[in-house]
Every structure is written in structure tokens, then in C-alpha cells.
Design an enzyme around this catalytic site. Structure first.
Site, PDB file in Angstrom:
ATOM      1  N   GLU A  54       2.171   0.249  14.754  1.00  0.00           N
ATOM      2  CA  GLU A  54       1.122   2.143  15.582  1.00  0.00           C
ATOM      3  C   GLU A  54       1.624   2.407  16.156  1.00  0.00           C
ATOM      4  O   GLU A  54       1.257   1.652  16.855  1.00  0.00           O
ATOM      5  CB  GLU A  54       0.778   2.158  13.513  1.00  0.00           C
ATOM      6  CG  GLU A  54       1.028   2.061  12.414  1.00  0.00           C
ATOM      7  CD  GLU A  54      -0.063   2.150  10.915  1.00  0.00           C
ATOM      8  OE1 GLU A  54      -0.911   2.268  11.850  1.00  0.00           O
ATOM      9  OE2 GLU A  54       0.667   2.130  10.113  1.00  0.00           O
ATOM     10  N   GLU A  65      12.027  -1.346   9.046  1.00  0.00           N
ATOM     11  CA  GLU A  65      12.944  -1.227   9.113  1.00  0.00           C
ATOM     12  C   GLU A  65      13.884  -0.879  10.478  1.00  0.00           C
ATOM     13  O   GLU A  65      14.708  -2.012  10.499  1.00  0.00           O
ATOM     14  CB  GLU A  65      13.388  -0.135   7.800  1.00  0.00           C
ATOM     15  CG  GLU A  65      12.466  -1.516   6.628  1.00  0.00           C
ATOM     16  CD  GLU A  65      12.064  -0.237   6.217  1.00  0.00           C
ATOM     17  OE1 GLU A  65      10.704  -0.008   6.902  1.00  0.00           O
ATOM     18  OE2 GLU A  65      11.457  -0.152   4.890  1.00  0.00           O
TER      19      GLU A  65
HETATM   20  N1  THU Z   1       6.303   2.233   6.455  1.00  0.00           N
HETATM   21  C1  THU Z   1       7.470   1.532   6.965  1.00  0.00           C
HETATM   22  O1  THU Z   1       7.140   0.276   8.266  1.00  0.00           O
HETATM   23  N2  THU Z   1       8.182   1.234   6.219  1.00  0.00           N
HETATM   24  C2  THU Z   1       8.745   2.273   5.550  1.00  0.00           C
HETATM   25  O2  THU Z   1      10.039   1.942   4.763  1.00  0.00           O
HETATM   26  C3  THU Z   1       7.450   2.872   4.765  1.00  0.00           C
HETATM   27  C4  THU Z   1       5.691   2.869   5.549  1.00  0.00           C
HETATM   28  C5  THU Z   1       4.582   1.934   7.502  1.00  0.00           C
HETATM   29  C6  THU Z   1       4.971   2.828   8.799  1.00  0.00           C
HETATM   30  C7  THU Z   1       3.349   3.012   8.091  1.00  0.00           C
HETATM   31  O3  THU Z   1       2.896   2.605   9.346  1.00  0.00           O
HETATM   32  C8  THU Z   1       2.996   2.735   7.207  1.00  0.00           C
HETATM   33  O4  THU Z   1       4.047   2.255   7.018  1.00  0.00           O
HETATM   34  C9  THU Z   1       2.155   3.671   6.463  1.00  0.00           C
HETATM   35  O5  THU Z   1       3.334   4.705   6.357  1.00  0.00           O
END
Ligand code: THU
Length: 143
Positions: A54, A65
């Protein structure tokens, strides 16, 4: 179809899920608190994994992913065969819409997505029906 079933049975889903859980522990997710791990089995047999990263600007967040696909391509492992995405708890997390499109480019419709312990995996094609892909782009490219 038979080919797809054989492939699904050959995948060590427990190991793939564990790899997703392990890498989720390294997530940089101070804003959402959701620690995501994605692990993929590549055509050459390699298991590649990545976590979400993040950013204080929120919108620049990198999904797990996306890191997985980046590692896959950089390592020259070939297309993805199977993917497990978890939040570090061994239970599958639904890949977001953008990530489904990113995975499609590197695994196609037949890519198997973990549906959890004791459940049949689902295909990416079933999770992203009617997708825009390279074939569609080629067919619509102006001449
Ligand atoms: N997130 C992922 O890494 N992959 C996904 O397919 C869904 C969401 C992460 C992004 C963010 O850091 C957190 O989950 C909340 O949305």
C-alpha cells in the site's frame, strides 16, 4: 475439459495456499490492515508469490496479484496454471476486478483459481466472463 480436470488434480493446493499465507505476512498494508498474499504455480513448475504494497496516496496501492505477475514475468516462468489468493488465514480472497484482468493476460481463461479447502477450483474464465483480451484487441485494431 478432461485436460483441465487433470491439471486441477495435479496442483498441490495446500502448498499453494500456504505460500500465499506466508507471503501475506510480509504485506505492507498499514492503511487497510488487510494483508494479502498471492501464490501462483507457473508452467515451468515454479511457485511465485507476492503481497500487497500500500501507499499513503491510497490509489497507488499495488495488489498482491500484480506483484505476483511482475515476479512471474521477470523470472521467465511462462504462463500461470493455478493461483491462490488469501488474507493470511488460509481462506481464499476474491481477486479484485483489475487483478482478474491482469491474471487473464498471463494465465488465460483456463487459469485455475483456488476456491478453498475441499472445494473445486474455479476457472478465471468463469470469474471474468466476456473479458477484453489480446484477441479482441487484434480484431478491433484499426487497419
Ligand atoms: N488487495 C489485493 O492485494 N488483491 C485483491 O485482489 C484485492 C485487494 C489489497 C489491496 C489493498 O492493499 C487491500 O487489499 C484492501 O483493498
Amino acid at each position: 475439459m478432461a485436460q483441465r480436470e487433470t491439471t486441477a488434480a495435479a496442483v498441490d493446493w495446500t502448498a499453494l495456499r500456504r505460500a500465499a499465507d506466508d507471503v501475506a505476512a510480509r504485506a505492507h498494508a498499514p492503511y487497510s490492515g488487510l494483508h494479502v498474499g498471492a501464490a501462483g504455480l507457473a508452467a515451468d513448475g515454479a511457485v511465485v508469490a507476492a503481497c500487497n504494497v500500500e501507499n499513503a496516496s491510497y490509489g497507488l496501492t499495488l495488489c498482491a496479484e500484480c506483484g505476483l505477475v511482475s515476479t512471474l514475468v521477470a523470472g521467465g516462468h511462462g504462463p500461470l496454471v493455478a493461483v491462490s489468493v488469501t488474507a493470511g488465514d488460509g481462506r481464499p480472497l476474491a481477486p479484485c476486478g483489475r487483478c482478474r484482468q491482469v491474471l487473464l493476460e498471463h494465465g488465460g481463461d483456463a487459469l485455475l483459481i483456488d476456491a478453498g479447502e475441499g472445494r473445486e477450483p474455479v476457472t478465471l474464465g468463469a470469474m471474468l466472463p466476456g473479458a477484453f483480451d489480446a484477441g479482441e484487441l487484434a480484431a478491433r485494431r484499426p487497419r
